[in-house]
Design an enzyme around this catalytic site. Structure first.
Site, PDB file in Angstrom:
ATOM      1  N   SER A   1       6.390  -6.798   5.186  1.00 51.59           N
ATOM      2  CA  SER A   1       6.517  -8.220   5.531  1.00 51.59           C
ATOM      3  C   SER A   1       5.563  -9.097   4.732  1.00 51.59           C
ATOM      4  O   SER A   1       4.432  -8.682   4.417  1.00 51.59           O
ATOM      5  CB  SER A   1       6.207  -8.398   7.021  1.00 51.59           C
ATOM      6  OG  SER A   1       6.172  -9.766   7.345  1.00 51.59           O
TER       7      SER A   1
ATOM      8  N   TYR B   1       0.917  -7.873  14.686  1.00 55.66           N
ATOM      9  CA  TYR B   1       2.196  -7.507  14.060  1.00 55.66           C
ATOM     10  C   TYR B   1       1.967  -7.266  12.562  1.00 55.66           C
ATOM     11  O   TYR B   1       2.359  -6.233  12.003  1.00 55.66           O
ATOM     12  CB  TYR B   1       3.235  -8.620  14.281  1.00 55.66           C
ATOM     13  CG  TYR B   1       4.406  -8.551  13.326  1.00 55.66           C
ATOM     14  CD1 TYR B   1       5.440  -7.635  13.522  1.00 55.66           C
ATOM     15  CD2 TYR B   1       4.473  -9.391  12.202  1.00 55.66           C
ATOM     16  CE1 TYR B   1       6.504  -7.558  12.628  1.00 55.66           C
ATOM     17  CE2 TYR B   1       5.535  -9.324  11.312  1.00 55.66           C
ATOM     18  CZ  TYR B   1       6.544  -8.401  11.528  1.00 55.66           C
ATOM     19  OH  TYR B   1       7.585  -8.321  10.642  1.00 55.66           O
TER      20      TYR B   1
ATOM     21  N   ASN C   1      10.973 -15.182   4.637  1.00 54.17           N
ATOM     22  CA  ASN C   1      11.578 -15.743   5.857  1.00 54.17           C
ATOM     23  C   ASN C   1      13.093 -15.589   5.784  1.00 54.17           C
ATOM     24  O   ASN C   1      13.772 -16.415   5.184  1.00 54.17           O
ATOM     25  CB  ASN C   1      11.138 -17.201   6.014  1.00 54.17           C
ATOM     26  CG  ASN C   1       9.634 -17.296   6.205  1.00 54.17           C
ATOM     27  OD1 ASN C   1       8.873 -17.241   5.227  1.00 54.17           O
ATOM     28  ND2 ASN C   1       9.192 -17.384   7.426  1.00 54.17           N
TER      29      ASN C   1
ATOM     30  N   LYS D   1      17.546 -12.870  18.440  1.00 52.71           N
ATOM     31  CA  LYS D   1      16.088 -12.940  18.326  1.00 52.71           C
ATOM     32  C   LYS D   1      15.495 -14.138  19.075  1.00 52.71           C
ATOM     33  O   LYS D   1      14.283 -14.265  19.183  1.00 52.71           O
ATOM     34  CB  LYS D   1      15.676 -12.990  16.847  1.00 52.71           C
ATOM     35  CG  LYS D   1      15.974 -11.693  16.115  1.00 52.71           C
ATOM     36  CD  LYS D   1      15.503 -11.712  14.676  1.00 52.71           C
ATOM     37  CE  LYS D   1      13.997 -11.620  14.577  1.00 52.71           C
ATOM     38  NZ  LYS D   1      13.550 -11.452  13.177  1.00 52.71           N
TER      39      LYS D   1
ATOM     40  N   ARG E   1       8.391 -22.733   3.354  1.00 48.54           N
ATOM     41  CA  ARG E   1       8.684 -21.314   3.550  1.00 48.54           C
ATOM     42  C   ARG E   1       9.588 -20.845   2.420  1.00 48.54           C
ATOM     43  O   ARG E   1      10.433 -21.606   1.932  1.00 48.54           O
ATOM     44  CB  ARG E   1       9.474 -21.105   4.863  1.00 48.54           C
ATOM     45  CG  ARG E   1       8.704 -21.413   6.120  1.00 48.54           C
ATOM     46  CD  ARG E   1       7.784 -20.240   6.455  1.00 48.54           C
ATOM     47  NE  ARG E   1       6.958 -20.508   7.625  1.00 48.54           N
ATOM     48  CZ  ARG E   1       5.816 -21.192   7.608  1.00 48.54           C
ATOM     49  NH1 ARG E   1       5.344 -21.685   6.477  1.00 48.54           N
ATOM     50  NH2 ARG E   1       5.124 -21.364   8.715  1.00 48.54           N
TER      51      ARG E   1
END
Ligand SMILES: NC(=O)c1ccc[n+]([C@@H]2O[C@H](COP(=O)([O-])OP(=O)(O)OC[C@H]3O[C@@H](n4cnc5c(N)ncnc54)[C@H](O)[C@@H]3O)[C@@H](O)[C@H]2O)c1
Length: 310
Positions: free
Chosen positions: A117, A140, A170, A179, A209
């Site tokens: 990520s 996370y 993203n 989600k 983003r």
């Protein structure tokens, strides 16, 4: 590619990936494993493969898959709600699931592509590059850094084995509705505007983003199998797109003229800017995204509005 395993295949990226693999390798045997803690069966409409329902951090992999030799394993399963602050749960389930998978795959050196990520980069205001030191700002992200560490440790002990991380930025697109609050900002703003409300964003809406469309993310994940060596790659568009620009594109595609409603950001740590340096993926995987953020939003809104199928 005759036998492929996808963990987290009922989730957002995992289901897009499973269906893309099914289309690319129609004769392959696909196995999805998921414990449905955040995914949904509804994401797998049209899927013709096998499903193993189970928590991969507690599963006895050897017993479950004893007769299977997979040609590739794609690992998407993870707790993905970054607001879950239970440190034991995040680290245990995310890291132990990957460790069990690697232990299983190590016997046959099955190629593994796993989801890392952009959160591993932490708070930054410039382009993020794979060789930057990790700076996780929540548990996370910390768990994702541990996946990268674990991949490095296993590769060191098995030099010819490919373990490749894909650092998603993203991601947005079809199959993310389950989600809820953890779905993309693009989907949240779409829902507000679709309901006729002004889209709410933190003041001044200029936070940026790197929004990557899930069709590109799934394609790059498959291409990552062709990596020349074990490593990890950014997965974005290479463009930082502001929340204000997202609202402009949504207005264009919805035929609305809703002005943003700004409010104060209550969070002390919040990524003001994410932007992937895509040089490595371009050079080594020959990957270039097909969708710009604007083109991805147009395609996504057409699907959400029922003007086209996913
Ligand atoms: N969506 C994004 O923008 C983004 C960004 C960066 C990284 N990622 C990573 O990509 C991967 C996929 O994310 P997503 O957005 O599709 O999220 P998602 O929550 O939709 O999918 C995750 C799936 O994993 C399953 N799962 C979770 N823990 C499990 C376990 N222990 N055993 C079995 N199944 C389990 C969930 O039920 C769910 O179906 C994750 O690893 C996530 O961390 C996603």
């Amino acid at each position: 590619m005759r036998n492929i395993l996808i963990t987290g295949g009922a989730g957002f990226i995992g289901s897009n990936l499973a269906l893309a693999l099914q289309a690319k390798y129609p004769d392959a045997r696909l196995v999805v494993t998921d414990d449905f803690r955040s995914g949904s069966f509804a994401n797998l409409q049209g899927y013709r493969g096998d499903i193993v329902a189970g928590d991969i951090s507690r599963l006895d992999w050897q017993a479950q898959f004893k007769d299977d030799v997979f040609d590739a394993i794609f690992h998407e399963a993870s707790i993905t709600d970054t607001t879950i602050h239970d440190q034991f749960l995040q680290v245990h389930d995310n890291v132990e699931g990957f460790r069990r998978l690697l232990e299983f795959a190590s016997a046959t050196h099955t190629p593994v592509v796993y989801a890392s990520s952009a959160a591993t980069y932490g708070i930054a205001s410039a382009r993020m590059k794979e060789d930057q030191p990790p700076a996780p700002a929540n548990v996370y992200a910390f768990s994702k850094v541990q996946l990268d560490n674990l991949a490095r440790i296993y590769c060191r002990n098995h030099a010819s084995w490919r373990i490749v991380g894909v650092r998603y930025f993203n991601v947005f697109g079809p199959h993310e509705a389950h989600k809820k609050a953890a779905a993309s900002m693009i989907y949240q703003l779409y829902l507000q505007m679709k309901a006729g409300r002004r889209p709410r964003v933190f003041r001044t809406g200029e936070q940026k983003r790197d929004f990557v469309y899930v069709k590109d993310a799934a394609r790059m994940t498959i291409q990552a199998l062709g990596a020349p060596e074990s490593t990890f790659y950014n997965c974005g568009t290479g463009q930082a797109f502001s929340f204000n620009e997202v609202i402009t594109e949504l207005n264009k595609n919805l035929g609305t003229r809703l002005e943003p409603e700004y409010f104060e950001n209550p969070y002390s740590f919040y990524q003001p800017h994410t932007e992937a340096d895509m040089t490595l993926a371009k050079n080594e995987l020959k990957f270039t995204p097909e969708y710009s953020p604007a083109a991805g939003i147009a395609d996504y809104v057409a699907i959400l509005e029922g003007r086209k199928t996913g």
